[in-house]
Design an enzyme around this catalytic site. Structure first.
Site, mmCIF file in Angstrom:
data_model
loop_
_atom_site.group_PDB
_atom_site.id
_atom_site.type_symbol
_atom_site.label_atom_id
_atom_site.label_comp_id
_atom_site.label_asym_id
_atom_site.label_seq_id
_atom_site.Cartn_x
_atom_site.Cartn_y
_atom_site.Cartn_z
ATOM 1 N N SER A 1 -2.458 -4.028 8.422
ATOM 2 C CA SER A 1 -3.684 -3.402 7.812
ATOM 3 C C SER A 1 -4.690 -3.624 8.947
ATOM 4 O O SER A 1 -5.195 -4.845 9.074
ATOM 5 C CB SER A 1 -4.245 -3.833 6.582
ATOM 6 O OG SER A 1 -5.286 -3.346 6.367
ATOM 7 N N HIS B 1 -1.098 0.346 8.903
ATOM 8 C CA HIS B 1 -1.606 0.294 7.844
ATOM 9 C C HIS B 1 -3.005 0.719 7.917
ATOM 10 O O HIS B 1 -3.835 -0.217 8.302
ATOM 11 C CB HIS B 1 -1.527 -0.722 6.722
ATOM 12 C CG HIS B 1 -1.881 -0.360 5.338
ATOM 13 N ND1 HIS B 1 -0.788 0.056 4.459
ATOM 14 C CD2 HIS B 1 -2.921 -0.764 4.741
ATOM 15 C CE1 HIS B 1 -1.670 0.450 3.298
ATOM 16 N NE2 HIS B 1 -2.696 -0.133 3.103
ATOM 17 N N ASP C 1 -6.473 2.091 5.871
ATOM 18 C CA ASP C 1 -6.997 1.856 4.467
ATOM 19 C C ASP C 1 -8.072 2.819 4.795
ATOM 20 O O ASP C 1 -9.535 2.505 5.182
ATOM 21 C CB ASP C 1 -7.668 0.386 4.137
ATOM 22 C CG ASP C 1 -6.449 -0.177 3.877
ATOM 23 O OD1 ASP C 1 -5.523 0.132 2.830
ATOM 24 O OD2 ASP C 1 -6.257 -1.394 4.597
ATOM 25 N N MET D 1 -11.194 4.407 2.767
ATOM 26 C CA MET D 1 -11.972 4.081 1.634
ATOM 27 C C MET D 1 -13.344 4.928 1.545
ATOM 28 O O MET D 1 -13.744 5.136 2.731
ATOM 29 C CB MET D 1 -12.488 2.707 1.261
ATOM 30 C CG MET D 1 -11.329 1.841 1.498
ATOM 31 S SD MET D 1 -11.849 0.027 1.417
ATOM 32 C CE MET D 1 -10.344 -0.973 1.588
ATOM 33 N N HIS E 1 -3.324 4.849 3.776
ATOM 34 C CA HIS E 1 -3.401 4.620 2.276
ATOM 35 C C HIS E 1 -4.955 4.899 1.998
ATOM 36 O O HIS E 1 -6.005 4.579 2.168
ATOM 37 C CB HIS E 1 -3.526 2.747 2.062
ATOM 38 C CG HIS E 1 -3.595 2.325 0.693
ATOM 39 N ND1 HIS E 1 -3.859 1.054 0.519
ATOM 40 C CD2 HIS E 1 -3.779 2.927 -0.453
ATOM 41 C CE1 HIS E 1 -4.121 0.955 -0.785
ATOM 42 N NE2 HIS E 1 -4.089 2.140 -1.255
ATOM 43 N N MET F 1 -7.742 5.416 -0.549
ATOM 44 C CA MET F 1 -8.376 4.954 -1.362
ATOM 45 C C MET F 1 -9.676 5.946 -1.856
ATOM 46 O O MET F 1 -10.726 5.279 -1.495
ATOM 47 C CB MET F 1 -8.759 3.389 -1.393
ATOM 48 C CG MET F 1 -7.472 2.588 -1.683
ATOM 49 S SD MET F 1 -7.831 0.891 -1.016
ATOM 50 C CE MET F 1 -7.609 1.434 0.795
ATOM 51 N N MET G 1 -0.397 -2.342 -5.836
ATOM 52 C CA MET G 1 -1.411 -3.147 -5.130
ATOM 53 C C MET G 1 -1.282 -4.729 -5.815
ATOM 54 O O MET G 1 -1.147 -4.791 -7.102
ATOM 55 C CB MET G 1 -2.652 -2.632 -5.665
ATOM 56 C CG MET G 1 -3.048 -1.189 -5.008
ATOM 57 S SD MET G 1 -2.946 -1.084 -3.193
ATOM 58 C CE MET G 1 -4.127 -2.470 -2.990
ATOM 59 N N PHE H 1 -11.147 -4.242 -0.702
ATOM 60 C CA PHE H 1 -11.242 -5.297 0.306
ATOM 61 C C PHE H 1 -10.117 -6.150 0.720
ATOM 62 O O PHE H 1 -9.250 -6.336 -0.036
ATOM 63 C CB PHE H 1 -12.469 -6.497 -0.240
ATOM 64 C CG PHE H 1 -13.785 -5.555 -0.715
ATOM 65 C CD1 PHE H 1 -14.786 -5.344 0.149
ATOM 66 C CD2 PHE H 1 -13.796 -5.128 -2.124
ATOM 67 C CE1 PHE H 1 -15.687 -4.678 -0.135
ATOM 68 C CE2 PHE H 1 -14.906 -4.532 -2.628
ATOM 69 C CZ PHE H 1 -16.003 -4.220 -1.436
ATOM 70 N N GLY I 1 -8.549 -9.925 2.460
ATOM 71 C CA GLY I 1 -8.730 -11.462 2.134
ATOM 72 C C GLY I 1 -9.142 -11.639 0.934
ATOM 73 O O GLY I 1 -9.232 -12.822 0.584
ATOM 74 N N ASP J 1 0.692 -4.683 -1.436
ATOM 75 C CA ASP J 1 -0.560 -4.638 -0.538
ATOM 76 C C ASP J 1 -1.647 -5.276 -1.064
ATOM 77 O O ASP J 1 -2.022 -5.239 -2.196
ATOM 78 C CB ASP J 1 -1.033 -3.292 -0.156
ATOM 79 C CG ASP J 1 -2.356 -2.978 0.596
ATOM 80 O OD1 ASP J 1 -2.797 -3.887 1.051
ATOM 81 O OD2 ASP J 1 -2.729 -1.931 0.717
ATOM 82 N N SER K 1 -5.438 -9.743 6.665
ATOM 83 C CA SER K 1 -5.935 -10.914 7.227
ATOM 84 C C SER K 1 -4.879 -11.874 7.827
ATOM 85 O O SER K 1 -5.133 -12.479 8.654
ATOM 86 C CB SER K 1 -6.867 -11.521 6.300
ATOM 87 O OG SER K 1 -6.229 -11.655 5.006
HETATM 88 C C1 DX5 Z 1 -7.400 -3.458 0.166
HETATM 89 C C2 DX5 Z 1 -6.508 -2.855 1.315
HETATM 90 C C3 DX5 Z 1 -5.487 -3.747 1.852
HETATM 91 C C4 DX5 Z 1 -6.119 -4.819 2.668
HETATM 92 C C5 DX5 Z 1 -5.116 -6.062 2.464
HETATM 93 O O1 DX5 Z 1 -7.806 -2.717 -0.823
HETATM 94 O O2 DX5 Z 1 -5.555 -1.855 0.483
HETATM 95 O O3 DX5 Z 1 -4.602 -2.877 2.609
HETATM 96 O O4 DX5 Z 1 -6.380 -4.390 4.087
HETATM 97 O O5 DX5 Z 1 -5.863 -7.006 3.247
HETATM 98 P P1 DX5 Z 1 -5.073 -8.609 2.925
HETATM 99 O O6 DX5 Z 1 -3.970 -8.444 3.498
HETATM 100 O O7 DX5 Z 1 -6.172 -9.227 3.925
HETATM 101 O O8 DX5 Z 1 -5.114 -8.718 1.427
HETATM 102 ZN ZN ZN Z 2 -4.041 -0.822 1.944
#
Ligand code: DX5
Ligand code: ZN
Length: 222
Positions: A8, A31, A33, A35, A64, A66, A135, A141, A143, A173, A196
Protein backbone atom coordinates in the site's frame (compact mmCIF):
# COMPACT_ATOMS: atom_id res chain seq x y z
CA UNK A 1 -3.68 -21.00 -3.96
CA UNK A 2 -1.40 -18.37 -5.50
CA UNK A 3 -0.27 -15.85 -2.94
CA UNK A 4 -0.12 -12.21 -4.02
CA UNK A 5 1.32 -9.20 -2.24
CA UNK A 6 -0.04 -5.69 -2.77
CA UNK A 7 2.06 -3.01 -1.03
CA UNK A 8 0.00 0.00 0.00
CA UNK A 9 1.47 3.31 -1.11
CA UNK A 10 -0.39 4.97 1.77
CA UNK A 11 2.82 4.38 3.75
CA UNK A 12 5.07 5.58 0.91
CA UNK A 13 6.40 9.09 0.29
CA UNK A 14 3.67 10.78 -1.78
CA UNK A 15 6.18 13.23 -3.27
CA UNK A 16 8.17 10.34 -4.77
CA UNK A 17 5.51 7.89 -5.87
CA UNK A 18 7.27 6.70 -9.03
CA UNK A 19 10.42 5.86 -7.03
CA UNK A 20 8.37 4.22 -4.30
CA UNK A 21 6.62 2.05 -6.91
CA UNK A 22 9.99 1.10 -8.37
CA UNK A 23 11.22 0.12 -4.90
CA UNK A 24 8.96 -2.98 -4.92
CA UNK A 25 9.61 -4.69 -8.27
CA UNK A 26 8.59 -8.03 -6.75
CA UNK A 27 5.08 -6.83 -5.87
CA UNK A 28 2.11 -8.28 -7.73
CA UNK A 29 0.11 -5.08 -7.36
CA UNK A 30 0.40 -1.60 -5.96
CA UNK A 31 -2.45 -0.89 -3.56
CA UNK A 32 -3.78 2.65 -3.92
CA UNK A 33 -5.96 3.89 -1.05
CA UNK A 34 -8.41 6.51 -2.29
CA UNK A 35 -10.01 8.28 0.70
CA UNK A 36 -12.46 11.16 0.45
CA UNK A 37 -12.58 12.53 4.00
CA UNK A 38 -16.25 11.48 4.26
CA UNK A 39 -16.50 7.70 4.05
CA UNK A 40 -13.38 7.63 6.20
CA UNK A 41 -11.90 10.45 8.30
CA UNK A 42 -8.84 10.87 6.08
CA UNK A 43 -8.13 12.37 2.69
CA UNK A 44 -5.56 10.96 0.29
CA UNK A 45 -5.60 11.06 -3.49
CA UNK A 46 -7.87 10.65 -6.46
CA UNK A 47 -8.08 9.96 -10.16
CA UNK A 48 -5.44 12.45 -11.44
CA UNK A 49 -2.75 10.85 -9.29
CA UNK A 50 -3.87 7.35 -10.27
CA UNK A 51 -3.63 8.39 -13.93
CA UNK A 52 -0.08 9.68 -13.40
CA UNK A 53 0.94 6.59 -11.46
CA UNK A 54 -0.37 4.34 -14.24
CA UNK A 55 2.14 5.98 -16.58
CA UNK A 56 4.94 5.78 -14.03
CA UNK A 57 4.91 2.06 -13.18
CA UNK A 58 4.42 -1.25 -15.00
CA UNK A 59 2.95 -2.77 -11.81
CA UNK A 60 -0.85 -3.04 -12.02
CA UNK A 61 -2.81 -0.80 -9.66
CA UNK A 62 -5.17 -2.21 -7.05
CA UNK A 63 -7.42 0.78 -6.28
CA UNK A 64 -9.25 0.60 -2.96
CA UNK A 65 -11.96 3.24 -2.93
CA UNK A 66 -12.88 4.38 0.57
CA UNK A 67 -15.31 6.96 -0.71
CA UNK A 68 -18.97 7.83 -0.63
CA UNK A 69 -20.95 7.26 -3.80
CA UNK A 70 -18.62 4.74 -5.45
CA UNK A 71 -21.42 4.11 -7.97
CA UNK A 72 -20.58 7.49 -9.41
CA UNK A 73 -16.80 7.47 -9.17
CA UNK A 74 -15.53 3.89 -9.44
CA UNK A 75 -15.99 3.19 -13.18
CA UNK A 76 -13.59 6.03 -14.08
CA UNK A 77 -10.75 4.29 -12.24
CA UNK A 78 -11.34 1.17 -14.33
CA UNK A 79 -11.61 3.22 -17.48
CA UNK A 80 -8.31 4.95 -16.66
CA UNK A 81 -6.58 1.56 -16.60
CA UNK A 82 -6.51 0.35 -13.00
CA UNK A 83 -6.18 -3.43 -12.95
CA UNK A 84 -8.52 -3.81 -9.99
CA UNK A 85 -11.10 -1.48 -8.47
CA UNK A 86 -12.64 -2.24 -5.07
CA UNK A 87 -15.70 -0.50 -3.67
CA UNK A 88 -17.10 -0.69 -0.14
CA UNK A 89 -20.41 -2.57 -0.01
CA UNK A 90 -21.86 -0.18 2.57
CA UNK A 91 -21.11 2.89 0.47
CA UNK A 92 -22.67 1.61 -2.75
CA UNK A 93 -26.36 2.10 -3.54
CA UNK A 94 -26.17 -0.15 -6.58
CA UNK A 95 -23.26 -2.53 -5.99
CA UNK A 96 -24.27 -4.98 -8.71
CA UNK A 97 -24.43 -2.29 -11.36
CA UNK A 98 -21.16 -0.74 -10.21
CA UNK A 99 -19.28 -4.05 -10.09
CA UNK A 100 -20.53 -4.76 -13.63
CA UNK A 101 -19.45 -1.31 -14.80
CA UNK A 102 -15.96 -1.88 -13.38
CA UNK A 103 -15.71 -5.17 -15.28
CA UNK A 104 -17.13 -3.62 -18.43
CA UNK A 105 -14.24 -1.16 -18.39
CA UNK A 106 -11.78 -4.04 -18.21
CA UNK A 107 -10.78 -4.09 -14.55
CA UNK A 108 -11.23 -6.73 -11.87
CA UNK A 109 -14.12 -5.82 -9.59
CA UNK A 110 -13.70 -5.96 -5.82
CA UNK A 111 -16.17 -5.66 -2.95
CA UNK A 112 -14.94 -4.62 0.51
CA UNK A 113 -16.36 -5.24 3.97
CA UNK A 114 -15.39 -3.50 7.20
CA UNK A 115 -14.48 -5.60 10.26
CA UNK A 116 -18.01 -5.50 11.73
CA UNK A 117 -19.81 -6.25 8.45
CA UNK A 118 -20.83 -9.87 7.90
CA UNK A 119 -20.16 -11.65 4.64
CA UNK A 120 -23.42 -13.62 4.38
CA UNK A 121 -25.58 -10.76 3.01
CA UNK A 122 -23.26 -10.60 0.00
CA UNK A 123 -23.19 -14.31 -0.77
CA UNK A 124 -25.43 -13.92 -3.80
CA UNK A 125 -23.07 -11.29 -5.23
CA UNK A 126 -20.10 -13.64 -5.42
CA UNK A 127 -20.60 -14.13 -9.15
CA UNK A 128 -20.39 -10.37 -9.65
CA UNK A 129 -16.96 -9.96 -8.07
CA UNK A 130 -13.36 -10.91 -8.81
CA UNK A 131 -12.13 -10.16 -5.31
CA UNK A 132 -13.60 -9.94 -1.83
CA UNK A 133 -11.69 -7.59 0.48
CA UNK A 134 -12.06 -8.19 4.19
CA UNK A 135 -10.72 -5.24 6.15
CA UNK A 136 -8.61 -6.34 9.11
CA UNK A 137 -8.63 -2.81 10.59
CA UNK A 138 -11.23 -0.06 10.50
CA UNK A 139 -10.43 1.72 7.23
CA UNK A 140 -8.85 5.15 7.15
CA UNK A 141 -5.29 4.92 8.37
CA UNK A 142 -2.13 2.89 7.94
CA UNK A 143 -0.15 1.44 10.81
CA UNK A 144 -3.09 0.06 12.84
CA UNK A 145 -3.13 -3.24 14.68
CA UNK A 146 -4.45 -6.35 12.86
CA UNK A 147 -7.88 -7.32 14.21
CA UNK A 148 -7.92 -11.01 15.02
CA UNK A 149 -11.69 -10.86 15.39
CA UNK A 150 -11.88 -10.92 11.57
CA UNK A 151 -10.22 -14.36 11.34
CA UNK A 152 -13.48 -16.37 11.67
CA UNK A 153 -15.00 -14.29 8.86
CA UNK A 154 -11.98 -14.98 6.64
CA UNK A 155 -12.53 -18.70 7.23
CA UNK A 156 -16.24 -18.36 6.50
CA UNK A 157 -15.59 -16.42 3.30
CA UNK A 158 -12.99 -18.98 2.17
CA UNK A 159 -15.55 -21.71 2.70
CA UNK A 160 -18.25 -19.83 0.78
CA UNK A 161 -15.90 -19.22 -2.15
CA UNK A 162 -14.65 -22.81 -2.19
CA UNK A 163 -18.19 -24.22 -1.98
CA UNK A 164 -19.10 -22.26 -5.08
CA UNK A 165 -15.85 -23.07 -6.83
CA UNK A 166 -15.55 -19.34 -7.34
CA UNK A 167 -12.36 -17.94 -8.85
CA UNK A 168 -12.65 -14.98 -6.49
CA UNK A 169 -9.57 -13.72 -4.70
CA UNK A 170 -9.78 -13.13 -0.95
CA UNK A 171 -7.85 -10.04 0.09
CA UNK A 172 -7.01 -8.80 3.58
CA UNK A 173 -6.01 -5.21 4.31
CA UNK A 174 -4.80 -3.68 7.56
CA UNK A 175 -2.10 -4.61 10.03
CA UNK A 176 -0.63 -7.30 7.78
CA UNK A 177 2.97 -7.92 8.81
CA UNK A 178 5.51 -10.66 9.53
CA UNK A 179 3.64 -11.20 12.79
CA UNK A 180 0.13 -11.54 11.37
CA UNK A 181 0.31 -12.76 7.77
CA UNK A 182 0.48 -16.43 8.73
CA UNK A 183 -2.78 -16.22 10.66
CA UNK A 184 -4.54 -14.55 7.73
CA UNK A 185 -3.11 -17.04 5.23
CA UNK A 186 -4.03 -19.98 7.41
CA UNK A 187 -7.61 -18.67 7.55
CA UNK A 188 -7.73 -18.63 3.75
CA UNK A 189 -6.73 -15.19 2.45
CA UNK A 190 -4.64 -15.16 -0.74
CA UNK A 191 -4.03 -11.47 -1.51
CA UNK A 192 -2.27 -9.43 1.16
CA UNK A 193 -2.13 -5.65 1.39
CA UNK A 194 0.75 -4.34 3.46
CA UNK A 195 1.60 -0.68 3.92
CA UNK A 196 3.77 0.01 6.94
CA UNK A 197 5.26 -3.50 6.91
CA UNK A 198 6.62 -2.86 3.40
CA UNK A 199 7.36 0.86 3.21
CA UNK A 200 8.49 1.05 6.83
CA UNK A 201 11.11 -1.62 6.15
CA UNK A 202 14.74 -0.91 5.38
CA UNK A 203 14.40 -2.82 2.09
CA UNK A 204 10.76 -2.74 0.87
CA UNK A 205 11.25 -5.37 -1.84
CA UNK A 206 12.82 -7.78 0.64
CA UNK A 207 9.84 -7.20 2.93
CA UNK A 208 7.50 -8.15 0.06
CA UNK A 209 9.39 -11.40 -0.51
CA UNK A 210 9.50 -12.23 3.18
CA UNK A 211 5.73 -11.72 3.51
CA UNK A 212 5.13 -13.84 0.43
CA UNK A 213 7.36 -16.65 1.69
CA UNK A 214 5.56 -16.76 5.03
CA UNK A 215 2.10 -16.84 3.44
CA UNK A 216 3.18 -19.48 0.94
CA UNK A 217 4.57 -21.67 3.65
CA UNK A 218 1.24 -21.69 5.47
CA UNK A 219 -0.94 -22.09 2.40
CA UNK A 220 1.14 -25.11 1.31
CA UNK A 221 0.32 -26.71 4.64
CA UNK A 222 -3.38 -25.91 4.27
C1 DX5 B 1 -6.36 1.42 5.63
C2 DX5 B 1 -5.93 1.15 4.21
C3 DX5 B 1 -4.80 0.21 4.12
C4 DX5 B 1 -3.53 0.70 4.76
C5 DX5 B 1 -2.87 -0.49 5.36
O1 DX5 B 1 -7.62 1.98 5.65
O2 DX5 B 1 -7.01 0.61 3.46
O3 DX5 B 1 -4.56 -0.18 2.78
O4 DX5 B 1 -2.63 1.32 3.88
O5 DX5 B 1 -1.76 -0.08 6.08
P1 DX5 B 1 -1.01 -1.04 7.10
O6 DX5 B 1 -0.52 -2.23 6.30
O7 DX5 B 1 0.08 -0.21 7.63
O8 DX5 B 1 -2.03 -1.47 8.11
ZN1 ZN C 1 -6.50 -0.29 1.50
Amino acid sequence: MAIQISPSILSADFARLADEAAAVPGADWLHVDVMDGHFVPNLTLGLPIVESLLKATPTPLDCHLMIEDPDRWAPAYAEAGAGSVTIHARAASAPVRTLREIRRHGARAGLALNPAEPVEPYEDLIGEMDMLLLMTVEPGFGGQKFLDLVLPKIRKARQLLDDRDAAVWLQVDGGVSDETIERAAEAGADVFVAGSAVYGAQDPDKAVESLRAQAQQVSKLA
